[in-house]
Design an enzyme around this catalytic site. Structure first.
Site, PDB file in Angstrom:
ATOM      1  N   HIS A 267      95.634  22.259  42.453  1.00 14.86           N
ATOM      2  CA  HIS A 267      94.997  22.689  43.710  1.00 14.86           C
ATOM      3  C   HIS A 267      94.535  24.139  43.497  1.00 14.86           C
ATOM      4  O   HIS A 267      93.799  24.422  42.558  1.00 14.86           O
ATOM      5  CB  HIS A 267      96.019  22.502  44.843  1.00 14.86           C
ATOM      6  CG  HIS A 267      95.484  22.606  46.240  1.00 14.86           C
ATOM      7  ND1 HIS A 267      94.144  22.644  46.539  1.00 14.86           N
ATOM      8  CD2 HIS A 267      96.133  22.702  47.451  1.00 14.86           C
ATOM      9  CE1 HIS A 267      93.991  22.741  47.856  1.00 14.86           C
ATOM     10  NE2 HIS A 267      95.175  22.782  48.428  1.00 14.86           N
ATOM     11  N   HIS A 306      86.964  16.894  41.281  1.00 12.71           N
ATOM     12  CA  HIS A 306      87.402  17.065  42.665  1.00 12.71           C
ATOM     13  C   HIS A 306      87.601  15.688  43.279  1.00 12.71           C
ATOM     14  O   HIS A 306      86.853  14.764  42.981  1.00 12.71           O
ATOM     15  CB  HIS A 306      86.338  17.840  43.454  1.00 12.71           C
ATOM     16  CG  HIS A 306      86.879  18.456  44.699  1.00 12.71           C
ATOM     17  ND1 HIS A 306      86.980  17.762  45.875  1.00 12.71           N
ATOM     18  CD2 HIS A 306      87.370  19.694  44.929  1.00 12.71           C
ATOM     19  CE1 HIS A 306      87.518  18.559  46.787  1.00 12.71           C
ATOM     20  NE2 HIS A 306      87.764  19.730  46.244  1.00 12.71           N
ATOM     21  N   ASP A 362      86.982  26.645  41.801  1.00  9.83           N
ATOM     22  CA  ASP A 362      87.836  27.499  40.986  1.00  9.83           C
ATOM     23  C   ASP A 362      87.227  27.866  39.649  1.00  9.83           C
ATOM     24  O   ASP A 362      87.756  28.732  38.942  1.00  9.83           O
ATOM     25  CB  ASP A 362      89.185  26.799  40.738  1.00  9.83           C
ATOM     26  CG  ASP A 362      89.997  26.738  42.016  1.00  9.83           C
ATOM     27  OD1 ASP A 362      89.951  27.717  42.771  1.00  9.83           O
ATOM     28  OD2 ASP A 362      90.652  25.716  42.252  1.00  9.83           O
TER      29      ASP A 362
HETATM   30  N1  ACO Z   1      89.155  17.156  33.019  1.00  4.08           N
HETATM   31  C1  ACO Z   1      89.108  15.994  32.326  1.00  4.08           C
HETATM   32  N2  ACO Z   1      89.179  14.780  32.897  1.00  4.08           N
HETATM   33  C2  ACO Z   1      89.311  14.751  34.228  1.00  4.08           C
HETATM   34  C3  ACO Z   1      89.357  15.926  35.018  1.00  4.08           C
HETATM   35  C4  ACO Z   1      89.274  17.154  34.358  1.00  4.08           C
HETATM   36  N3  ACO Z   1      89.308  18.312  35.040  1.00  4.08           N
HETATM   37  N4  ACO Z   1      89.505  15.577  36.318  1.00  4.08           N
HETATM   38  C5  ACO Z   1      89.538  14.239  36.341  1.00  4.08           C
HETATM   39  N5  ACO Z   1      89.419  13.747  35.097  1.00  4.08           N
HETATM   40  C6  ACO Z   1      89.346  12.327  34.718  1.00  4.08           C
HETATM   41  C7  ACO Z   1      90.705  11.667  34.872  1.00  4.08           C
HETATM   42  O1  ACO Z   1      91.460  11.757  33.674  1.00  4.08           O
HETATM   43  C8  ACO Z   1      90.302  10.251  35.198  1.00  4.08           C
HETATM   44  O2  ACO Z   1      89.858   9.643  34.003  1.00  4.08           O
HETATM   45  P1  ACO Z   1      90.161   8.059  33.733  1.00  4.08           P
HETATM   46  O3  ACO Z   1      89.382   7.331  34.798  1.00  4.08           O
HETATM   47  O4  ACO Z   1      89.690   7.822  32.345  1.00  4.08           O
HETATM   48  O5  ACO Z   1      91.633   7.898  33.896  1.00  4.08           O
HETATM   49  C9  ACO Z   1      89.069  10.423  36.084  1.00  4.08           C
HETATM   50  O6  ACO Z   1      88.493  11.674  35.659  1.00  4.08           O
HETATM   51  C10 ACO Z   1      89.378  10.447  37.566  1.00  4.08           C
HETATM   52  O7  ACO Z   1      90.309  11.506  37.808  1.00  4.08           O
HETATM   53  P2  ACO Z   1      91.493  11.456  38.840  1.00  4.08           P
HETATM   54  O8  ACO Z   1      92.634  12.254  38.278  1.00  4.08           O
HETATM   55  O9  ACO Z   1      91.750  10.054  39.274  1.00  4.08           O
HETATM   56  O10 ACO Z   1      90.840  12.234  40.066  1.00  4.08           O
HETATM   57  P3  ACO Z   1      91.608  12.823  41.299  1.00  4.08           P
HETATM   58  O11 ACO Z   1      90.675  12.747  42.434  1.00  4.08           O
HETATM   59  O12 ACO Z   1      92.951  12.224  41.461  1.00  4.08           O
HETATM   60  O13 ACO Z   1      91.863  14.359  40.870  1.00  4.08           O
HETATM   61  C11 ACO Z   1      91.633  16.678  40.606  1.00  4.08           C
HETATM   62  C12 ACO Z   1      91.131  15.443  41.339  1.00  4.08           C
HETATM   63  C13 ACO Z   1      93.150  16.824  40.810  1.00  4.08           C
HETATM   64  C14 ACO Z   1      90.958  17.915  41.211  1.00  4.08           C
HETATM   65  C15 ACO Z   1      91.290  16.544  39.092  1.00  4.08           C
HETATM   66  O14 ACO Z   1      89.895  16.441  38.930  1.00  4.08           O
HETATM   67  C16 ACO Z   1      91.841  17.716  38.278  1.00  4.08           C
HETATM   68  O15 ACO Z   1      93.000  17.685  37.900  1.00  4.08           O
HETATM   69  N6  ACO Z   1      91.009  18.773  37.995  1.00  4.08           N
HETATM   70  C17 ACO Z   1      91.469  19.914  37.260  1.00  4.08           C
HETATM   71  C18 ACO Z   1      92.254  20.846  38.186  1.00  4.08           C
HETATM   72  C19 ACO Z   1      91.361  21.562  39.167  1.00  4.08           C
HETATM   73  O16 ACO Z   1      90.336  22.137  38.818  1.00  4.08           O
HETATM   74  N7  ACO Z   1      91.801  21.563  40.447  1.00  4.08           N
HETATM   75  C20 ACO Z   1      91.108  22.278  41.510  1.00  4.08           C
HETATM   76  C21 ACO Z   1      90.514  21.325  42.488  1.00  4.08           C
HETATM   77  S1  ACO Z   1      89.641  22.212  43.732  1.00  4.08           S
HETATM   78  C22 ACO Z   1      90.863  22.794  44.726  1.00  4.08           C
HETATM   79  O17 ACO Z   1      91.868  22.194  44.942  1.00  4.08           O
HETATM   80  C23 ACO Z   1      90.689  24.086  45.344  1.00  4.08           C
END
Ligand code: ACO
Length: 436
Positions: A267, A306, A362
């Site tokens: 987050h 996201h 971010d």
């Molecule tokens: N890098 C690489 N792969 C990713 C990323 C990433 N940053 N984010 C998602 N994916 C991939 C996942 O591995 C998944 O792949 P798969 O289908 O092969 O398993 C697919 O994309 C879908 O991802 P989920 O984890 O299901 O997406 P979710 O909606 O649950 O997660 C989140 C969203 C937590 C923001 C995620 O994208 C993440 O961890 N990002 C990095 C952390 C980040 O930047 N957080 C800030 C968010 S903005 C905020 O809160 C202010």
């Protein structure tokens, strides 16, 4: 068009009709769908709230596919360009943009709530020299609850208003004190003649000069960042604010709980992680191999992806612009080259394109904060200051919503059926026999 959903239960061949309202069905309407007498009835199962609305809200609108973000109907781009942070805070908290007189009164009120009690200052002094600023922020905001015990009267509108003014006024002071504490510098008291962000800069960076002069371009850039971070509808921390607040806990401890949710790396903590990631990559020529590692499942690209945005996060675009304003004053952050290269390659790469992963808020904020002189461990605290406004707006809406009750999800129990109690002398025997 008939706004209902017809469900046929193949277990019983019975048909049910449930109303559809604003594109949703109420999962309580599923309860009447029972496999037989005595059956509890159907529930929704939705870990992580992927497709469940927990409330009706009139605060923030997001269309993640189109990359749209609006506060109370106003486009984020217009608010960022034309408003001050406190003007936007007023909009979020009270529903309308203020008139000039309302804004003056609001700024005056918030300004006169920026001081924290000396005992709270002493409380902060008790942290270890290397305490993480987010831990200090969370604990100190929670500690305000002890200073204002009347805050627990959450159904008194006047008291609610007072706590909101206190929190909006005091969070920059607490944030600045955590920063000064980390450096071992004396705390700087608020200066009521300065704007919200200029005063924050004063409390962060004033040394021995009699009056702190904030750089206007940096103060405005910070103001814009605060506007962009103020609310984001039902994100993880807003959901915590509503959940904790639903038990009628006071707003200080509820904000502290929301800030704790924000601190996680998935987050608000992601901005700190982005900087660590850019440090780890080290140089532009290593970006490609780093991305290959991410694609192979070794870690995530921090600041990318996201839950809601499956398009460019509109806030990331504005931050990129604001970062350039900052670099005009501070000089370019060398990490920007790595970030731009990372974004360029990722946006063309099949892995990220297919999963619709774009830079989020971010991704650039950390680079900008670092150029302004902040250490990465303060980044999430900088996020928590404006987000306090969003949490309070969400909390107030929840408290006033007659449909809301204490938040209490259901579960699907998958543990053991009833078992006979095992006296302690027999347990080892069972463990040993099942281990072989
Ligand atoms: N890098 C690489 N792969 C990713 C990323 C990433 N940053 N984010 C998602 N994916 C991939 C996942 O591995 C998944 O792949 P798969 O289908 O092969 O398993 C697919 O994309 C879908 O991802 P989920 O984890 O299901 O997406 P979710 O909606 O649950 O997660 C989140 C969203 C937590 C923001 C995620 O994208 C993440 O961890 N990002 C990095 C952390 C980040 O930047 N957080 C800030 C968010 S903005 C905020 O809160 C202010």
């Amino acid at each position: 068009m008939k706004e209902t959903l017809t469900i046929i239960d193949n277990r019983t061949d019975l048909r049910y009709e449930v109303p559809i309202h604003q594109g949703t069905v109420r999962t309580m309407d599923l309860r009447k769908i029972q496999a037989g007498p005595g059956d509890f009835g159907l529930m929704g199962y939705d870990p992580a709230f992927m497709n469940t609305a927990s409330c009706q809200s009139a605060i923030t609108f997001i269309d993640g596919d189109k990359g749209i973000l609006r506060y109370r109907g106003y486009a984020i781009e217009h608010l960022a360009e034309k408003c001050s942070f406190l003007e936007v805070a007023y909009l979020l908290l009270f529903g309308e943009l203020p008139t000039a007189a309302e804004l003056n009164a609001w700024v005056d009120t918030v300004t006169h709530h920026t001081m924290i009690h000396e005992t709270t200052k002493k409380f902060l002094e008790g942290f270890r020299y290397d305490a993480h600023p987010m831990g200090m922020f969370i604990s100190t905001v929670a500690a305000l609850s002890t200073v204002y015990p009347e805050a627990r009267n959450v159904h008194d509108p006047a008291l609610r208003h007072l706590q909101m003014c206190r929190l909006v006024g005091k969070v920059p002071t607490i944030a600045a004190y955590t920063y000064r504490h980390s450096l071992g510098y004396p705390y700087v008291y608020p200066d009521n003649e300065l704007s919200y962000t200029a005063n924050f800069m004063n409390m962060l960076w004033k040394m021995v000069e009699p009056k702190y002069q904030a750089n206007a371009q940096l103060a405005r850039a910070l103001d814009i960042l605060f506007i962009l971070h103020a609310d984001h509808e039902q994100n993880c921390s807003a959901n915590v604010m509503r959940s904790v607040g639903s038990s009628q806990a006071d707003p200080f401890v509820s904000v502290a709980a929301a800030a704790a949710a924000l601190s996680g790396p998935l987050h608000g903590g992601a901005n700190e992680e982005v900087l660590r990631m850019l440090d780890e990559i080290g140089s532009k020529d290593k970006v490609w191999s780093y991305l290959e590692q991410v694609k192979a499942g070794h870690g995530k690209l921090m600041g990318f992806g996201h839950r809601i945005y499956k398009n460019y996060d509109p806030r990331a675009q504005i931050i990129k612009w604001a970062a350039n304003q900052v670099f005009e004053v501070t000089g370019r952050n060398p990490k920007l080259e790595i970030a731009l290269e990372l974004e360029r390659i990722a946006l063309e790469d099949d892995y990220f394109v297919k999963r619709r992963l774009y830079p989020n808020v971010d991704f650039y904020s950390g680079i900008m904060y670092q150029a302004m002189g902040f250490q990465p461990d303060l980044f999430t605290v900088l996020f928590a200051i404006p987000r306090t406004v969003g949490w309070l707006a969400q909390w107030q809406e929840m408290v006033q919503d007659p449909e809301q009750k204490i938040a209490r999800p259901r579960q699907v129990y998958i543990g053991s059926e009833q078992r006979d109690f095992l006296p302690i002398e027999r347990r080892g025997v069972r463990a040993a026999s099942s281990a072989t």
